[in-house]
Design a protein around this motif. Structure first.
Motif, PDB file in Angstrom:
ATOM      1  N   THR A  53      -8.370  -2.772  -3.522  1.00 24.25           N
ATOM      2  CA  THR A  53      -8.106  -1.517  -4.249  1.00 24.25           C
ATOM      3  C   THR A  53      -7.432  -0.504  -3.336  1.00 24.25           C
ATOM      4  O   THR A  53      -6.465   0.168  -3.727  1.00 24.25           O
ATOM      5  N   MET A  54      -7.944  -0.389  -2.116  1.00 24.23           N
ATOM      6  CA  MET A  54      -7.405   0.581  -1.162  1.00 24.23           C
ATOM      7  C   MET A  54      -5.968   0.235  -0.750  1.00 24.23           C
ATOM      8  O   MET A  54      -5.114   1.119  -0.656  1.00 24.23           O
ATOM      9  N   ALA A  55      -5.729  -1.059  -0.504  1.00 24.06           N
ATOM     10  CA  ALA A  55      -4.383  -1.491  -0.101  1.00 24.06           C
ATOM     11  C   ALA A  55      -3.380  -1.173  -1.210  1.00 24.06           C
ATOM     12  O   ALA A  55      -2.282  -0.673  -0.951  1.00 24.06           O
ATOM     13  N   GLU A  56      -3.783  -1.423  -2.461  1.00 24.65           N
ATOM     14  CA  GLU A  56      -2.904  -1.138  -3.597  1.00 24.65           C
ATOM     15  C   GLU A  56      -2.666   0.359  -3.747  1.00 24.65           C
ATOM     16  O   GLU A  56      -1.540   0.805  -3.963  1.00 24.65           O
ATOM     17  N   PHE A  57      -3.734   1.132  -3.612  1.00 25.54           N
ATOM     18  CA  PHE A  57      -3.650   2.596  -3.749  1.00 25.54           C
ATOM     19  C   PHE A  57      -2.683   3.192  -2.719  1.00 25.54           C
ATOM     20  O   PHE A  57      -1.900   4.089  -3.014  1.00 25.54           O
ATOM     21  N   MET A  58      -2.752   2.668  -1.504  1.00 24.19           N
ATOM     22  CA  MET A  58      -1.938   3.246  -0.427  1.00 24.19           C
ATOM     23  C   MET A  58      -0.562   2.610  -0.303  1.00 24.19           C
ATOM     24  O   MET A  58       0.293   3.124   0.410  1.00 24.19           O
ATOM     25  N   GLY A  59      -0.390   1.475  -0.957  1.00 19.38           N
ATOM     26  CA  GLY A  59       0.869   0.768  -0.791  1.00 19.38           C
ATOM     27  C   GLY A  59       1.005   0.204   0.614  1.00 19.38           C
ATOM     28  O   GLY A  59       2.057   0.285   1.238  1.00 19.38           O
ATOM     29  N   VAL A  60      -0.106  -0.361   1.096  1.00 15.83           N
ATOM     30  CA  VAL A  60      -0.109  -0.958   2.438  1.00 15.83           C
ATOM     31  C   VAL A  60      -0.510  -2.426   2.294  1.00 15.83           C
ATOM     32  O   VAL A  60      -1.238  -2.790   1.369  1.00 15.83           O
ATOM     33  N   ILE A 171      -7.252  10.580   3.412  1.00 16.24           N
ATOM     34  CA  ILE A 171      -7.014   9.534   2.420  1.00 16.24           C
ATOM     35  C   ILE A 171      -6.250  10.125   1.222  1.00 16.24           C
ATOM     36  O   ILE A 171      -6.601  11.190   0.727  1.00 16.24           O
ATOM     37  N   GLY A 172      -5.180   9.463   0.840  1.00 14.78           N
ATOM     38  CA  GLY A 172      -4.375   9.939  -0.296  1.00 14.78           C
ATOM     39  C   GLY A 172      -3.298  10.936   0.075  1.00 14.78           C
ATOM     40  O   GLY A 172      -2.460  11.273  -0.752  1.00 14.78           O
ATOM     41  N   SER A 173      -3.295  11.428   1.316  1.00 14.24           N
ATOM     42  CA  SER A 173      -2.232  12.349   1.740  1.00 14.24           C
ATOM     43  C   SER A 173      -0.936  11.576   1.904  1.00 14.24           C
ATOM     44  O   SER A 173      -0.945  10.397   2.240  1.00 14.24           O
TER      45      SER A 173
END
Ligand code: PLP
Length: 226
Positions: A53-60, A171-173
């Motif tokens: 989820t985090m990788a997708e959210f950040m595009g990493v 996070i999210g910046s």
């Protein structure tokens, strides 16, 4: 003259960790119960789902769950092989753990002044502080505001110096359409309860676009076990 009465003061706590938004209270409690029932308290499918989820959210490409923001910084430094004899540039104005992590791997933190408007690592001051022993720089995105990553990346790319972003408060910046933690070789996040995304206890995350660094970080996370 009337005496100032403290009882008239409304106390506003900086953070109240007992307050859980109604909207997600049931889901959180269900998730905790599911984890308790599963018996998988370390890593396991819940952490894998969080990483995805985090990788997708950040595009990493890679997001690697760890036990705290401090551990995320230490793991990032270890992944790059930073150790005794190496110098790592960090801002003079940050939370203790930034420089503490550098010291913990045996390297030397080099404090550099901050930019007067952003409160973050000043790229010109970084250039002044570079030596042959500078292995990496560790910009911090303090209070969710991002350091000047374009300028810092230019300084480091030209010289083959690594960047570890201390994104514990960010996070999210994003800046220039790129999220915190996706600019450097590695990024480090914290989910300490007081942070932008607070957890129930300690947690952290390492991010990287590099398959090679991700593989190394995952190996170090579990003491070399596969
Ligand atoms: C909180 C914080 C850390 C450390 O994170 P923990 O999860 O508390 O270990 C590192 N750097 C900065 C800038 C922080 O704010």
């Amino acid at each position: 003259r009337k005496a100032f009465r403290l009882s008239h003061v409304t106390r506003v706590p900086l953070l109240d960790t007992t307050r859980i938004p109604d909207a997600c209270s049931a889901e959180l409690k269900d998730t905790c119960a599911r984890i308790l029932d599963s018996g998988q308290f370390i890593l396991g499918p819940e952490v894998m789902a969080f990483e995805k989820t985090m990788a997708e959210f950040m595009g990493v490409k890679h997001a690697i769950g760890v036990s705290s923001g401090t551990d995320a910084l230490i793991l990032a430094l270890m992944t790059l092989g930073v150790g005794p004899g190496d110098k790592v540039i960090c801002p003079s104005f940050t939370f203790f753990a930034t420089a503490g992590a550098i010291w913990r791997v045996g390297a030397t933190p080099v404090f550099v002044d901050i930019d007067a408007t952003s409160f973050n690592l000043c790229p010109d001051a970084v250039v002044q502080a570079l030596t042959a022993k500078t292995k990496a720089i560790m910009p911090v995105h303090l209070f969710g505001q991002m350091a000047d990553m374009q300028a810092l990346k230019k300084v480091c790319d030209q010289r083959g110096i690594a960047i570890i972003e201390d994104a514990a408060q960010a996070i999210g910046s994003h800046t220039d359409n790129r999220m915190a933690g996706t600019w450097g070789d590695l990024g480090a996040f914290s989910f300490f309860p007081t942070k932008n995304l607070g957890g129930y206890g300690d947690a952290g995350l390492v991010t990287t676009q590099s398959d090679e660094l991700a593989q190394e970080a995952k190996l170090l996370r579990v003491h070399g076990a596969k």
